[in-house]
Design an enzyme around this catalytic site. Sequence first.
Site, PDB file in Angstrom:
ATOM      1  CB  CYS A   1     -36.953 -36.207 -17.745  1.00  0.00           C
ATOM      2  SG  CYS A   1     -36.117 -37.454 -18.720  1.00  0.00           S
TER       3      CYS A   1
ATOM      4  CG  HIS B   1     -41.180 -38.516 -18.304  1.00  0.00           C
ATOM      5  ND1 HIS B   1     -41.180 -37.169 -18.553  1.00  0.00           N
ATOM      6  CD2 HIS B   1     -40.106 -39.007 -18.950  1.00  0.00           C
ATOM      7  CE1 HIS B   1     -40.156 -36.843 -19.329  1.00  0.00           C
ATOM      8  NE2 HIS B   1     -39.489 -37.958 -19.580  1.00  0.00           N
TER       9      HIS B   1
ATOM     10  CD  GLU C   1     -44.365 -36.237 -17.063  1.00  0.00           C
ATOM     11  OE1 GLU C   1     -43.807 -36.542 -15.985  1.00  0.00           O
ATOM     12  OE2 GLU C   1     -43.727 -36.003 -18.111  1.00  0.00           O
TER      13      GLU C   1
HETATM   14  N1  GLN Z   1     -32.711 -34.948 -23.230  1.00  0.00           N
HETATM   15  C1  GLN Z   1     -32.571 -35.664 -22.014  1.00  0.00           C
HETATM   16  C2  GLN Z   1     -32.165 -37.105 -22.240  1.00  0.00           C
HETATM   17  O1  GLN Z   1     -32.333 -37.620 -23.312  1.00  0.00           O
HETATM   18  C3  GLN Z   1     -33.846 -35.613 -21.201  1.00  0.00           C
HETATM   19  C4  GLN Z   1     -34.991 -36.323 -21.833  1.00  0.00           C
HETATM   20  C5  GLN Z   1     -36.315 -35.945 -21.249  1.00  0.00           C
HETATM   21  O2  GLN Z   1     -36.404 -34.952 -20.529  1.00  0.00           O
HETATM   22  N2  GLN Z   1     -37.348 -36.691 -21.549  1.00  0.00           N
HETATM   23  O3  GLN Z   1     -31.694 -37.743 -21.323  1.00  0.00           O
END
Ligand code: GLN
Length: 551
Positions: free
Chosen positions: A381, A507, A509
């Site tokens: 992310c 994500h 994970e």
């Molecule tokens: N802040 C970034 C976004 O909103 C990444 C979000 C995250 O890592 N969950 O795209």
Amino acid sequence: MTKHIFVTGGVVSSLGKGLTCASIGMLLERRGLNVRLQKFDPYINVDPGTMSPYQHGEVYVLDDGAETDLDLGHYERFTKAPLSRDCNYTTGRIYQKVIEKERHGDYLGRTVQVIPHVTDEIKAAVRSLAGEGVDVVITEIGGTVGDIEGLPFLEAIRQFALDIGKQNCLYIHLTLIPYLKAAGEAKTKPTQHSVGRLREIGIQPDILICRTERELAKEEAEKIALFCNVEKRAVIEERDKEFSIYEVPVSLVNNRLDELIVEKLNLRAKPLEIADWMQLLQRIKNPAYEVTVGVVGKYIKHHDAYKSIYEALDHAGIAHNTRVIVRKVEAEEIEREGAEKVLGGINGLLIPGGFGERGINGKIEAVRYARERGVPFFGICLGLQCAVIEFARNVVKLTDAHTTEIDSNCRHPVVCLLDEQFSITHKGGTMRLGSYPCQILPGSKAHEAYGSLLVYERHRHRYEFNNQYRQQFEANGLVVSGTSPDGKLVEIIELPNHPWFVAVQCHPEFKSQPTNAHPLFRGFIAAALAKKNRDGRQAELRSRREPSAQV
Ligand code: GLN
């Protein structure tokens, strides 16, 4: 008919109620029962999505896009129970429903009150998981008995037994038996008080699970039973674990908790099957190898902020018979000390998700270090977004490349807002959330890891790879190895001229289990092991060439 187990906690918070619920769920599943799990959180936020990880630890995301408490991560790691929005309710969400109904006129002019209207809504939330084919619903009540905000939930679960019959409900209370070194004694008084509070509300626990540092002596257990009005055999010890949280279910079995629950709820259960789990524990206890992985983040000091990341790393380690040692690094430390000093000696680098400016340059520096040194890199992310910025600045030479999350006027916005996010001002539940499909590029590292060309992963972000730069990046050697099926959103990037450099917008994970490690985490740890072997061999070769240098 569905039976219900209600789990409350006493004395202090952070006793591992979520883990205990997950373990109970797992044991019942492995006795052939169909289980559902759910958690009530008595705080007022509608969900934890708007809370800082410092306040609340990780926000755990489900397939349906619900932003939930991290205990639901334990539920998914220990059981097969399907989880949805219905599996996590807060006071805020319950009240939101009640207030909506009131505004809609559903209460037909009556005064709307905590009892029965709020408690009815809580009971409806419990009932929503029961039904055809579901043998047991386990409901965890967050917080500690005695908290003001927890009262409506306790009142609701008290009423629940009246509604469906006490024989169909089981109350389990998790408590702490502190050991006082000075007195050389385990103390039962806090537990007596906590059970006393529960009984004032009208809940008599059937089973007490006692968290202890040391073995609970027979006399102590007997005293607890007498003072708390529970059977002696229903005072269950849950001692601190030496190696791993995955030992918890086994210790509960050793104390016959599964048998007791089956008997008390009169469940038709099969004999317990946990041979594979015992093997898993053996592997955890006796790993053949060891690797060190650097995790560079902004909330490193809060040990629950990257919970699922640490678990998924462990799972991948188990799959490779390897102990994964995590070097937790504050991104700002890299800004102060330099990547070489802070990250020296790691076999792999992982940058997890995150928000906001603090530490961002440290993360970007860490990516540069991994890219230039051939250190396996896994970006998740915000980790992907940092990798994109680093590549833009240092390889494509777009020196003022950034994400518009941090610099909205930068000259090269290589990461920018999703179109559908532009007009959104509300913060709660408005990100790109939940499970989305991703098409994988044949022959890529992602393909090698997944072994599949279409995968589903969970998301939680607002910002996105800016497609305007895609060609320029690809011309410089970056490969887009995963996109949304329409090809519009970049989901995975990698560098083919690097041993293992993979970054994902999702994500992964959240979908890793101890018995089924996530493929990308497995690929990452395999690459870290290979890197360690390469470095080890090189060091060996060097020392052979220059024997005097050994001294
Ligand atoms: N802040 C970034 C976004 O909103 C990444 C979000 C995250 O890592 N969950 O795209």
